[in-house]
Scaffold this motif. Structure first.
Motif, PDB file in Angstrom:
ATOM      1  N   GLU A  29       0.841  -1.193   0.000  1.00 35.93           N
ATOM      2  CA  GLU A  29       0.000   0.000   0.000  1.00 35.93           C
ATOM      3  C   GLU A  29       0.878   1.246   0.000  1.00 35.93           C
ATOM      4  O   GLU A  29       1.752   1.406   0.848  1.00 35.93           O
ATOM      5  CB  GLU A  29      -0.914  -0.005   1.229  1.00 35.93           C
ATOM      6  N   GLY A  30       0.628   2.112  -0.961  1.00 36.15           N
ATOM      7  CA  GLY A  30       1.388   3.345  -1.063  1.00 36.15           C
ATOM      8  C   GLY A  30       0.453   4.527  -1.115  1.00 36.15           C
ATOM      9  O   GLY A  30      -0.026   4.991  -0.084  1.00 36.15           O
ATOM     10  N   GLU A  31       0.155   5.009  -2.326  1.00 45.78           N
ATOM     11  CA  GLU A  31      -0.747   6.153  -2.442  1.00 45.78           C
ATOM     12  C   GLU A  31      -2.156   5.786  -2.013  1.00 45.78           C
ATOM     13  O   GLU A  31      -2.518   4.615  -1.938  1.00 45.78           O
ATOM     14  CB  GLU A  31      -0.755   6.681  -3.881  1.00 45.78           C
ATOM     15  N   ARG A  32      -2.941   6.812  -1.718  1.00 44.44           N
ATOM     16  CA  ARG A  32      -4.303   6.613  -1.246  1.00 44.44           C
ATOM     17  C   ARG A  32      -5.066   5.708  -2.203  1.00 44.44           C
ATOM     18  O   ARG A  32      -5.061   5.915  -3.421  1.00 44.44           O
ATOM     19  CB  ARG A  32      -5.016   7.971  -1.156  1.00 44.44           C
ATOM     20  N   VAL A  33      -5.713   4.698  -1.653  1.00 39.98           N
ATOM     21  CA  VAL A  33      -6.448   3.740  -2.478  1.00 39.98           C
ATOM     22  C   VAL A  33      -7.764   4.353  -2.939  1.00 39.98           C
ATOM     23  O   VAL A  33      -8.505   4.952  -2.147  1.00 39.98           O
ATOM     24  CB  VAL A  33      -6.724   2.436  -1.691  1.00 39.98           C
ATOM     25  N   ARG A  34      -8.054   4.201  -4.206  1.00 42.83           N
ATOM     26  CA  ARG A  34      -9.334   4.604  -4.783  1.00 42.83           C
ATOM     27  C   ARG A  34     -10.149   3.330  -4.984  1.00 42.83           C
ATOM     28  O   ARG A  34      -9.829   2.492  -5.826  1.00 42.83           O
ATOM     29  CB  ARG A  34      -9.110   5.345  -6.104  1.00 42.83           C
ATOM     30  N   TYR A  35     -11.195   3.170  -4.227  1.00 45.63           N
ATOM     31  CA  TYR A  35     -11.945   1.915  -4.207  1.00 45.63           C
ATOM     32  C   TYR A  35     -12.954   1.836  -5.352  1.00 45.63           C
ATOM     33  O   TYR A  35     -13.361   2.834  -5.923  1.00 45.63           O
ATOM     34  CB  TYR A  35     -12.668   1.759  -2.863  1.00 45.63           C
ATOM     35  N   GLY A  36     -13.358   0.607  -5.631  1.00 49.02           N
ATOM     36  CA  GLY A  36     -14.365   0.361  -6.662  1.00 49.02           C
ATOM     37  C   GLY A  36     -13.727  -0.093  -7.957  1.00 49.02           C
ATOM     38  O   GLY A  36     -12.618  -0.634  -7.977  1.00 49.02           O
ATOM     39  N   LEU A  37     -14.441   0.119  -9.037  1.00 44.58           N
ATOM     40  CA  LEU A  37     -14.010  -0.296 -10.363  1.00 44.58           C
ATOM     41  C   LEU A  37     -13.489   0.903 -11.128  1.00 44.58           C
ATOM     42  O   LEU A  37     -13.843   2.043 -10.824  1.00 44.58           O
ATOM     43  CB  LEU A  37     -15.183  -0.928 -11.121  1.00 44.58           C
ATOM     44  N   THR A  38     -12.664   0.667 -12.128  1.00 47.55           N
ATOM     45  CA  THR A  38     -12.230   1.784 -12.954  1.00 47.55           C
ATOM     46  C   THR A  38     -13.382   2.302 -13.812  1.00 47.55           C
ATOM     47  O   THR A  38     -13.325   3.417 -14.333  1.00 47.55           O
ATOM     48  CB  THR A  38     -11.051   1.391 -13.854  1.00 47.55           C
ATOM     49  N   LYS A  39     -14.415   1.484 -13.953  1.00 47.62           N
ATOM     50  CA  LYS A  39     -15.653   1.901 -14.603  1.00 47.62           C
ATOM     51  C   LYS A  39     -16.791   1.447 -13.696  1.00 47.62           C
ATOM     52  O   LYS A  39     -17.281   0.327 -13.797  1.00 47.62           O
ATOM     53  CB  LYS A  39     -15.780   1.276 -15.992  1.00 47.62           C
ATOM     54  N   GLN A  66     -10.610  -6.402 -26.068  1.00 46.73           N
ATOM     55  CA  GLN A  66     -11.291  -6.058 -27.313  1.00 46.73           C
ATOM     56  C   GLN A  66     -10.624  -6.795 -28.471  1.00 46.73           C
ATOM     57  O   GLN A  66      -9.416  -7.050 -28.432  1.00 46.73           O
ATOM     58  CB  GLN A  66     -11.244  -4.554 -27.553  1.00 46.73           C
ATOM     59  N   PRO A  67     -11.363  -7.145 -29.512  1.00 50.50           N
ATOM     60  CA  PRO A  67     -10.812  -7.938 -30.622  1.00 50.50           C
ATOM     61  C   PRO A  67      -9.605  -7.313 -31.303  1.00 50.50           C
ATOM     62  O   PRO A  67      -8.709  -8.011 -31.732  1.00 50.50           O
ATOM     63  CB  PRO A  67     -11.991  -8.045 -31.601  1.00 50.50           C
ATOM     64  N   THR A  68      -9.559  -5.995 -31.397  1.00 51.03           N
ATOM     65  CA  THR A  68      -8.485  -5.359 -32.154  1.00 51.03           C
ATOM     66  C   THR A  68      -7.312  -4.943 -31.298  1.00 51.03           C
ATOM     67  O   THR A  68      -6.268  -4.575 -31.827  1.00 51.03           O
ATOM     68  CB  THR A  68      -9.007  -4.110 -32.885  1.00 51.03           C
ATOM     69  N   THR A  69      -7.472  -4.981 -29.984  1.00 48.12           N
ATOM     70  CA  THR A  69      -6.381  -4.560 -29.117  1.00 48.12           C
ATOM     71  C   THR A  69      -6.533  -5.209 -27.758  1.00 48.12           C
ATOM     72  O   THR A  69      -7.630  -5.467 -27.301  1.00 48.12           O
ATOM     73  CB  THR A  69      -6.346  -3.029 -28.955  1.00 48.12           C
ATOM     74  N   THR A  70      -5.429  -5.488 -27.120  1.00 47.19           N
ATOM     75  CA  THR A  70      -5.433  -6.032 -25.761  1.00 47.19           C
ATOM     76  C   THR A  70      -5.158  -4.910 -24.800  1.00 47.19           C
ATOM     77  O   THR A  70      -4.158  -4.213 -24.887  1.00 47.19           O
ATOM     78  CB  THR A  70      -4.333  -7.116 -25.609  1.00 47.19           C
ATOM     79  N   THR A  71      -6.082  -4.686 -23.884  1.00 46.88           N
ATOM     80  CA  THR A  71      -5.980  -3.568 -22.951  1.00 46.88           C
ATOM     81  C   THR A  71      -5.970  -4.053 -21.522  1.00 46.88           C
ATOM     82  O   THR A  71      -6.300  -5.199 -21.235  1.00 46.88           O
ATOM     83  CB  THR A  71      -7.176  -2.614 -23.124  1.00 46.88           C
ATOM     84  N   ARG A  72      -5.612  -3.151 -20.615  1.00 41.89           N
ATOM     85  CA  ARG A  72      -5.828  -3.427 -19.194  1.00 41.89           C
ATOM     86  C   ARG A  72      -7.325  -3.553 -19.003  1.00 41.89           C
ATOM     87  O   ARG A  72      -8.119  -2.884 -19.698  1.00 41.89           O
ATOM     88  CB  ARG A  72      -5.311  -2.256 -18.343  1.00 41.89           C
ATOM     89  N   HIS A  73      -7.735  -4.378 -18.074  1.00 42.03           N
ATOM     90  CA  HIS A  73      -9.182  -4.522 -17.950  1.00 42.03           C
ATOM     91  C   HIS A  73      -9.807  -3.294 -17.310  1.00 42.03           C
ATOM     92  O   HIS A  73      -9.199  -2.564 -16.566  1.00 42.03           O
ATOM     93  CB  HIS A  73      -9.580  -5.817 -17.244  1.00 42.03           C
ATOM     94  N   ASP A  74     -11.076  -3.084 -17.640  1.00 42.21           N
ATOM     95  CA  ASP A  74     -11.730  -1.844 -17.300  1.00 42.21           C
ATOM     96  C   ASP A  74     -12.411  -1.902 -15.941  1.00 42.21           C
ATOM     97  O   ASP A  74     -13.327  -1.140 -15.666  1.00 42.21           O
ATOM     98  CB  ASP A  74     -12.772  -1.472 -18.377  1.00 42.21           C
ATOM     99  N   VAL A  75     -11.970  -2.827 -15.115  1.00 47.86           N
ATOM    100  CA  VAL A  75     -12.520  -2.943 -13.781  1.00 47.86           C
ATOM    101  C   VAL A  75     -11.392  -3.223 -12.828  1.00 47.86           C
ATOM    102  O   VAL A  75     -10.321  -3.641 -13.206  1.00 47.86           O
ATOM    103  CB  VAL A  75     -13.571  -4.066 -13.702  1.00 47.86           C
ATOM    104  N   SER A  76     -11.655  -2.983 -11.559  1.00 48.98           N
ATOM    105  CA  SER A  76     -10.607  -3.132 -10.559  1.00 48.98           C
ATOM    106  C   SER A  76     -10.202  -4.561 -10.371  1.00 48.98           C
ATOM    107  O   SER A  76     -11.000  -5.474 -10.470  1.00 48.98           O
ATOM    108  CB  SER A  76     -11.104  -2.583  -9.216  1.00 48.98           C
ATOM    109  N   ALA A  77      -8.917  -4.788 -10.076  1.00 46.10           N
ATOM    110  CA  ALA A  77      -8.452  -6.122  -9.700  1.00 46.10           C
ATOM    111  C   ALA A  77      -8.291  -6.184  -8.219  1.00 46.10           C
ATOM    112  O   ALA A  77      -7.704  -7.077  -7.699  1.00 46.10           O
ATOM    113  CB  ALA A  77      -7.143  -6.444 -10.397  1.00 46.10           C
TER     114      ALA A  77
END
Length: 283
Positions: free
Chosen positions: A220-230, A272-283
């Motif tokens: 744990e370092g910077e302040r945690v932002r909880y929830g999902l990225t979306k 996404q089919p055309t590109t591999t991205t970080r997932h749009d939700v929290s891990a």
């Protein structure tokens, strides 16, 4: 069959009340505390999970029992080393379960429920899925190894009970040797963070050693932002329970090829089919 989690419900309620009271009488500007609507949704999700498991546990017991009966040996429940082995086997199974439920979208669709709150308190621990069916294969090998079904279920309950108490902002970092080995509130806050550096980190149940061994640990370092990225932006329990399944259905329907449809189901969240991205939700 004795269910530790059901018997612990009064303990959960008392602890929720005490933590909420602590935020009321001892507020902290750096901690989010409670939101009544959010906590109510979390409790509703927990009660729904208990209701579903009333029937599902019968299936789990039957499958575990069948595996246990065909096992070439049955480990003695009265031997301390059996319980030590079960502790580590269960915790490793949980790590595998937890990690894959963040990296395979159809599994994430169930687990995302637990990450859907933008708050982090003891009520968040109760925000459990109404579709717990994908967990069975991860613990089935333990029955084949000779652990009795009732022992497996009990150890699972012990792990869940422990994890309830690490869903809090009221406890900071603990003694360093504890932080080194155990999953703590600090480690689990990271797991619930949507900050970029916190994604896909700290999957452990009771122990944090698996994350350290397999390269998924983050302090744990910077302040945690909880929830999902979306975030889902709803307090409706039914929508919280099903929103990602609905999103998968939409993506599969819109996909132009069977390969892309399959990708939306088994690739990582946000793929996404055309590109591999970080997932749009929290891990």
């Amino acid at each position: 069959m004795f269910d530790l989690i059901q018997h612990a419900i009064p303990v959960f309620i008392v602890c929720l009340a005490l933590e909420a009271a602590s935020f009321y009488f001892l507020p902290d500007d750096d901690e989010l505390g409670y939101d009544v609507r959010d906590a109510r949704t979390s409790v509703a999700m927990g009660l729904g999970n208990v209701a579903v498991n009333l029937g599902w546990k019968l299936v789990v017991v039957a499958v575990y029992a069948a595996a246990y009966l065909v096992s070439p040996w049955q480990l003695p429940a009265d031997h301390p080393l059996t319980w030590v082995a079960l502790f580590f086997a269960d915790d490793l199974a949980y790590y595998a379960y937890h990690r894959t439920h963040h990296t395979i979208r159809i599994l994430w669709a169930s687990h995302v429920v637990h990450h859907s709150s933008e708050f982090y308190n003891l009520s968040t621990a109760l925000r459990q899925p109404w579709t717990p069916f994908s967990s069975l294969p991860y613990w089935l090998p333990l029955a084949f190894l000779g652990f009795s079904p009732w022992m497996i279920l009990l150890q699972q309950s012990i792990s869940l009970l422990y994890q309830f108490f690490i869903h809090t902002e009221r406890i900071g970092r603990l003694w360093k040797p504890i932080e080194l080995v155990m999953n703590t509130p600090s480690h689990h806050r990271v797991h619930h963070g949507s900050n970029t550096q916190y994604l896909d980190k700290n999957y452990g149940g009771i122990l944090i050693v698996w994350d350290r061994l397999f390269g998924t640990f983050e302090a744990e370092g910077e302040r945690v932002r909880y929830g999902l990225t979306k975030n889902v932006n709803t307090f409706n329990p039914a929508r919280v329970a099903t929103h990602e399944f609905a999103a998968i259905g939409r993506d599969v329907w819109r996909a132009s090829t069977w390969r892309d449809r399959w990708g939306h189901v088994v690739r990582g969240p946000g793929w996404q089919p055309t590109t591999t991205t970080r997932h749009d939700v929290s891990a």
